[in-house]
Motif scaffolding. Structure first.
Motif, PDB file in Angstrom:
ATOM      1  N   TRP A   1       0.851  -1.206   0.000  1.00 50.04           N
ATOM      2  CA  TRP A   1       0.000   0.000   0.000  1.00 50.04           C
ATOM      3  C   TRP A   1       0.880   1.247   0.000  1.00 50.04           C
ATOM      4  CZ3 TRP A   1      -0.200   3.749   3.857  1.00 50.04           C
ATOM      5  CH2 TRP A   1      -1.236   4.686   3.748  1.00 50.04           C
ATOM      6  N   ALA A   2       1.950   1.232   0.790  1.00 49.70           N
ATOM      7  CA  ALA A   2       2.840   2.394   0.862  1.00 49.70           C
ATOM      8  C   ALA A   2       3.519   2.665  -0.475  1.00 49.70           C
ATOM      9  CB  ALA A   2       3.892   2.184   1.958  1.00 49.70           C
ATOM     10  N   CYS A   3       3.820   1.608  -1.237  1.00 47.19           N
ATOM     11  CA  CYS A   3       4.421   1.809  -2.565  1.00 47.19           C
ATOM     12  C   CYS A   3       3.520   2.674  -3.443  1.00 47.19           C
ATOM     13  CB  CYS A   3       4.665   0.464  -3.244  1.00 47.19           C
ATOM     14  SG  CYS A   3       6.057  -0.475  -2.600  1.00 47.19           S
ATOM     15  N   ASP A   4       2.214   2.485  -3.337  1.00 47.89           N
ATOM     16  CA  ASP A   4       1.265   3.268  -4.132  1.00 47.89           C
ATOM     17  C   ASP A   4       1.029   4.654  -3.550  1.00 47.89           C
ATOM     18  OD1 ASP A   4       0.817   1.262  -6.035  1.00 47.89           O
ATOM     19  OD2 ASP A   4      -0.702   0.298  -4.788  1.00 47.89           O
ATOM     20  N   ARG A   5       1.638   4.943  -2.416  1.00 44.21           N
ATOM     21  CA  ARG A   5       1.479   6.268  -1.790  1.00 44.21           C
ATOM     22  C   ARG A   5       2.762   7.096  -1.884  1.00 44.21           C
ATOM     23  NH1 ARG A   5      -2.541   4.225  -2.306  1.00 44.21           N
ATOM     24  NH2 ARG A   5      -4.469   4.306  -1.100  1.00 44.21           N
ATOM     25  N   ILE A   6       3.896   6.481  -1.584  1.00 42.45           N
ATOM     26  CA  ILE A   6       5.153   7.249  -1.561  1.00 42.45           C
ATOM     27  C   ILE A   6       6.147   6.760  -2.607  1.00 42.45           C
ATOM     28  CG2 ILE A   6       4.861   7.785   0.893  1.00 42.45           C
ATOM     29  CD1 ILE A   6       6.968   5.651   1.524  1.00 42.45           C
ATOM     30  N   GLY A   7       5.827   5.695  -3.327  1.00 42.10           N
ATOM     31  CA  GLY A   7       6.720   5.179  -4.358  1.00 42.10           C
ATOM     32  C   GLY A   7       7.533   3.990  -3.872  1.00 42.10           C
ATOM     33  N   ALA A   8       7.745   3.016  -4.755  1.00 36.84           N
ATOM     34  CA  ALA A   8       8.466   1.800  -4.393  1.00 36.84           C
ATOM     35  C   ALA A   8       9.933   2.063  -4.078  1.00 36.84           C
ATOM     36  CB  ALA A   8       8.348   0.773  -5.520  1.00 36.84           C
ATOM     37  N   VAL A   9      10.520   3.069  -4.718  1.00 38.43           N
ATOM     38  CA  VAL A   9      11.935   3.359  -4.451  1.00 38.43           C
ATOM     39  C   VAL A   9      12.138   3.754  -2.991  1.00 38.43           C
ATOM     40  CG1 VAL A   9      13.841   4.924  -4.973  1.00 38.43           C
ATOM     41  CG2 VAL A   9      12.462   4.002  -6.823  1.00 38.43           C
ATOM     42  N   ARG A  10      11.273   4.610  -2.481  1.00 39.57           N
ATOM     43  CA  ARG A  10      11.412   5.044  -1.083  1.00 39.57           C
ATOM     44  C   ARG A  10      11.181   3.881  -0.128  1.00 39.57           C
ATOM     45  NH1 ARG A  10       8.589   9.321  -3.669  1.00 39.57           N
ATOM     46  NH2 ARG A  10       9.843  11.237  -3.776  1.00 39.57           N
ATOM     47  N   VAL A  11      10.226   3.035  -0.435  1.00 41.86           N
ATOM     48  CA  VAL A  11       9.964   1.869   0.417  1.00 41.86           C
ATOM     49  C   VAL A  11      11.172   0.932   0.419  1.00 41.86           C
ATOM     50  CG1 VAL A  11       8.538  -0.204   0.666  1.00 41.86           C
ATOM     51  CG2 VAL A  11       7.460   1.993   0.152  1.00 41.86           C
ATOM     52  N   LEU A  12      11.795   0.762  -0.731  1.00 45.73           N
ATOM     53  CA  LEU A  12      12.966  -0.103  -0.806  1.00 45.73           C
ATOM     54  C   LEU A  12      14.123   0.445   0.028  1.00 45.73           C
ATOM     55  CD1 LEU A  12      13.821  -2.741  -2.129  1.00 45.73           C
ATOM     56  CD2 LEU A  12      14.716  -1.432  -4.042  1.00 45.73           C
ATOM     57  N   TYR A  13      14.320   1.744  -0.011  1.00 41.14           N
ATOM     58  CA  TYR A  13      15.359   2.349   0.821  1.00 41.14           C
ATOM     59  C   TYR A  13      15.058   2.157   2.308  1.00 41.14           C
ATOM     60  CZ  TYR A  13      18.295   4.720  -2.623  1.00 41.14           C
ATOM     61  OH  TYR A  13      19.193   4.987  -3.634  1.00 41.14           O
ATOM     62  N   ILE A  14      13.801   2.282   2.685  1.00 40.98           N
ATOM     63  CA  ILE A  14      13.434   2.083   4.088  1.00 40.98           C
ATOM     64  C   ILE A  14      13.820   0.680   4.540  1.00 40.98           C
ATOM     65  CG2 ILE A  14      11.473   1.837   5.673  1.00 40.98           C
ATOM     66  CD1 ILE A  14      10.102   4.102   4.098  1.00 40.98           C
ATOM     67  N   GLY A  15      13.473  -0.320   3.731  1.00 38.76           N
ATOM     68  CA  GLY A  15      13.787  -1.693   4.103  1.00 38.76           C
ATOM     69  C   GLY A  15      15.276  -1.971   4.153  1.00 38.76           C
ATOM     70  N   ALA A  16      16.008  -1.509   3.128  1.00 36.77           N
ATOM     71  CA  ALA A  16      17.434  -1.814   3.042  1.00 36.77           C
ATOM     72  C   ALA A  16      18.234  -1.123   4.136  1.00 36.77           C
ATOM     73  CB  ALA A  16      17.961  -1.415   1.670  1.00 36.77           C
ATOM     74  N   LEU A  17      17.982   0.147   4.355  1.00 30.45           N
ATOM     75  CA  LEU A  17      18.763   0.893   5.338  1.00 30.45           C
ATOM     76  C   LEU A  17      18.394   0.521   6.768  1.00 30.45           C
ATOM     77  CD1 LEU A  17      18.841   4.403   3.604  1.00 30.45           C
ATOM     78  CD2 LEU A  17      20.621   2.642   3.640  1.00 30.45           C
ATOM     79  N   SER A  18      17.128   0.172   7.006  1.00 33.26           N
ATOM     80  CA  SER A  18      16.726  -0.243   8.351  1.00 33.26           C
ATOM     81  C   SER A  18      17.244  -1.635   8.681  1.00 33.26           C
ATOM     82  CB  SER A  18      15.198  -0.229   8.475  1.00 33.26           C
ATOM     83  OG  SER A  18      14.676   1.068   8.290  1.00 33.26           O
ATOM     84  N   GLY A  19      17.427  -2.463   7.655  1.00 35.60           N
ATOM     85  CA  GLY A  19      17.868  -3.828   7.895  1.00 35.60           C
ATOM     86  C   GLY A  19      19.255  -3.918   8.495  1.00 35.60           C
ATOM     87  N   ILE A  20      20.092  -2.903   8.294  1.00 31.87           N
ATOM     88  CA  ILE A  20      21.476  -2.960   8.799  1.00 31.87           C
ATOM     89  C   ILE A  20      21.516  -2.916  10.324  1.00 31.87           C
ATOM     90  CG2 ILE A  20      23.700  -1.773   8.800  1.00 31.87           C
ATOM     91  CD1 ILE A  20      23.056  -0.929   5.887  1.00 31.87           C
ATOM     92  N   PRO A  21      20.946  -1.887  10.988  1.00 32.75           N
ATOM     93  CA  PRO A  21      20.963  -1.914  12.457  1.00 32.75           C
ATOM     94  C   PRO A  21      20.077  -3.006  13.051  1.00 32.75           C
ATOM     95  CG  PRO A  21      19.662  -0.048  11.666  1.00 32.75           C
ATOM     96  CD  PRO A  21      20.356  -0.625  10.476  1.00 32.75           C
ATOM     97  N   LEU A  22      18.982  -3.342  12.351  1.00 43.54           N
ATOM     98  CA  LEU A  22      18.088  -4.372  12.877  1.00 43.54           C
ATOM     99  C   LEU A  22      18.772  -5.735  12.947  1.00 43.54           C
ATOM    100  CD1 LEU A  22      14.663  -3.485  11.200  1.00 43.54           C
ATOM    101  CD2 LEU A  22      15.202  -3.447  13.647  1.00 43.54           C
ATOM    102  N   ALA A  23      19.734  -6.005  12.054  1.00 42.27           N
ATOM    103  CA  ALA A  23      20.433  -7.289  12.078  1.00 42.27           C
ATOM    104  C   ALA A  23      21.183  -7.474  13.399  1.00 42.27           C
ATOM    105  CB  ALA A  23      21.399  -7.376  10.898  1.00 42.27           C
TER     106      ALA A  23
END
Length: 465
Positions: A318-340
């Motif tokens: 749903w967020a991809c259709d609101r803010i764009g898939a590129v921004r969602v992908l950055y959220i996942g990739a950059l958050s995954g580093i500290p979350l690991a």
């Protein structure tokens, strides 16, 4: 992902009629049901790897039984690029539908075979040999399934709903895996350990045969995607050359058409794949052997992680259709580093509530966000006429070289530190950095009209023409 360097790259959405609501619904339901069944079957091995496969099929391996188990897990991923290359080319040559039909049959045969396979104590060395054979067949079929379904749904849905409808399809893969976890949780909790090892673990595998028949019935009604039909019409008119029959030649042609995007297609899935398979396969083994959780507690943790992750996946779609898939992908990739690192820090507390919380956080952001976004972005790296060859081969080569060996690599890294998980956390972080590199490298083949009409493409720049 910014401006394309591919001259004359047209939008993959140009001159394609918008699917009706009914056509979109039929495509999404059939693709989702199929991926649900196939990834229920493919995911079964990940859940029993550390609990069943090691003692039953690698009993003679001693302390290396877990490593041998994850080596067979990796074998399935070694076969995936082969299946992706062969079946991806077939999808460009003969259509998306035949590939979706063939892959589900292959997966069903292999899964049922594993469920019927006698252990090492009965047939000796033939047990691991046949297990590897069935894993190869599973990998070959899975090598095209998710990518083919991703392409089919992307080509068969309306522009305003690219993100959400794509997330429905991939939610089917997660729902299938969740069903596998539920069955194993219920069966393992209901049976004694001896009964579970003797026959209980086989029940979910044998159920795969019934689900395969259901999947075939659902996919029989599928037509071709509008975009592929448009390409076929242009081929008949002589405006586009026929797709290559030789799968290696088809992959090479897709690479030559846009090496930069082929590399991006390889790199983009790194973070979510490593996160997913480390948390699933390696995580289950780590929680039982190093942290000391019971098998039931471990499966409940995995169920909670994936259940919340499914809801998160729909949210990110749903967020991809609101803010764009590129921004969602950055959220996942950059958050995954500290979350690991936070994930393993909380696992080491041994507190079940904190372990569940850590697993949910890692999966819901580090995996779900990236997966939802890639459903939209990956197909756009390749033109329709070579999309099957290009996307499936690049994505599955990554699966064979990075994702498949991930639990094996994680086991080796933990073993090197005497059970300490920090190298494994660094491995996950590195994979997310590779995703970021892929995001920077990729140049989706979209036009200014596509970007204006498709909310999920916000943040992209049009390809040069």
């Amino acid at each position: 992902m910014q401006q394309s360097s591919a001259p004359g790259a047209p939008s993959p959405l140009t001159s394609v009629p918008e699917p009706t609501r009914q056509e979109e619904r039929r495509a999404v339901v059939a693709a989702t049901a199929g991926t649900f069944i196939e990834w229920y079957e493919y995911g079964l091995y990940a859940f029993v790897a550390g609990l069943v496969i090691a003692p039953l099929f690698f009993a003679e391996a001693g302390s290396f039984a877990v490593l041998a188990t994850f080596a067979t897990f990796a074998v399935g991923f070694v076969a995936r690029p082969v299946g992706g290359i062969v079946l991806g080319a077939a999808g460009d040559r003969w259509g998306r539908r035949p590939v979706l039909m063939f892959s589900i049959v292959l997966m069903g045969v292999a899964t049922t075979g594993i469920g019927l396979l006698p252990p090492y104590a009965v047939i000796g060395v033939w047990a691991p040999i046949l297990l590897v054979t069935f894993r190869v067949l599973q990998g070959f079929g899975a090598g095209a399934e998710l990518a083919a379904a991703m392409i089919f749904v992307n080509e068969s849905t309306r522009k305003q709903r690219k993100g959400l409808t794509s997330s429905y399809m991939v939610a089917g893969t997660l729902a299938g895996s969740i069903l596998a976890v539920i069955l194993f949780t219920v069966i393992s909790a209901s049976l004694s350990e001896q009964a579970f090892l003797a026959w209980g673990w086989r029940v979910p595998f044998l159920l795969g045969a019934v689900l395969t028949v259901i999947g075939l019935l659902l996919r029989r009604r599928l037509g071709e995607s509008p975009e592929f039909e448009r390409v076929e019409a242009e081929r008949r008119a002589g405006r586009i050359e026929r797709a290559r029959t030789n799968p290696l030649a088809a992959m090479a042609a897709a690479f030559r058409a846009n090496p930069r995007n082929f590399a991006a297609g390889f790199l983009l899935p790194s973070g979510l794949n490593v996160t997913g398979f480390v948390a699933q396969a390696f995580g289950i083994s780590y929680l039982t052997t190093q942290i000391g959780l019971s098998s039931t507690q471990t499966l409940v943790t995995t169920l909670a992680m994936m259940g919340v992750g499914l809801l998160a996946l729909l949210f990110w779609g749903w967020a991809c259709d609101r803010i764009g898939a590129v921004r969602v992908l950055y959220i996942g990739a950059l958050s995954g580093i500290p979350l690991a690192f936070a994930y393993f820090a909380l696992l080491r507390t041994g507190e079940l509530a904190l372990i569940i919380l850590a697993s949910i956080a890692l999966w819901s952001v580090g995996w779900s966000a990236a997966m939802a976004a890639q459903m939209v972005l990956l197909p756009l790296l390749f033109r329709t006429e070579y999309r099957g060859s290009g996307m499936t081969s690049s994505r599955e080569l990554q699966g064979g070289l990075v994702a498949g060996p991930a639990p094996l690599i994680a086991s080796g890294l933990a073993l090197a530190l005497g059970g300490e998980p920090w190298l494994v956390a660094g491995f996950i972080a590195l994979a997310h950095l590779l995703t970021v590199i892929g995001m920077v490298l990729g140049r989706p083949l979209v036009s200014s009209d596509d970007i204006a009409d498709t909310p999920a493409l916000a943040g992209l720049r049009p390809a040069r023409t």
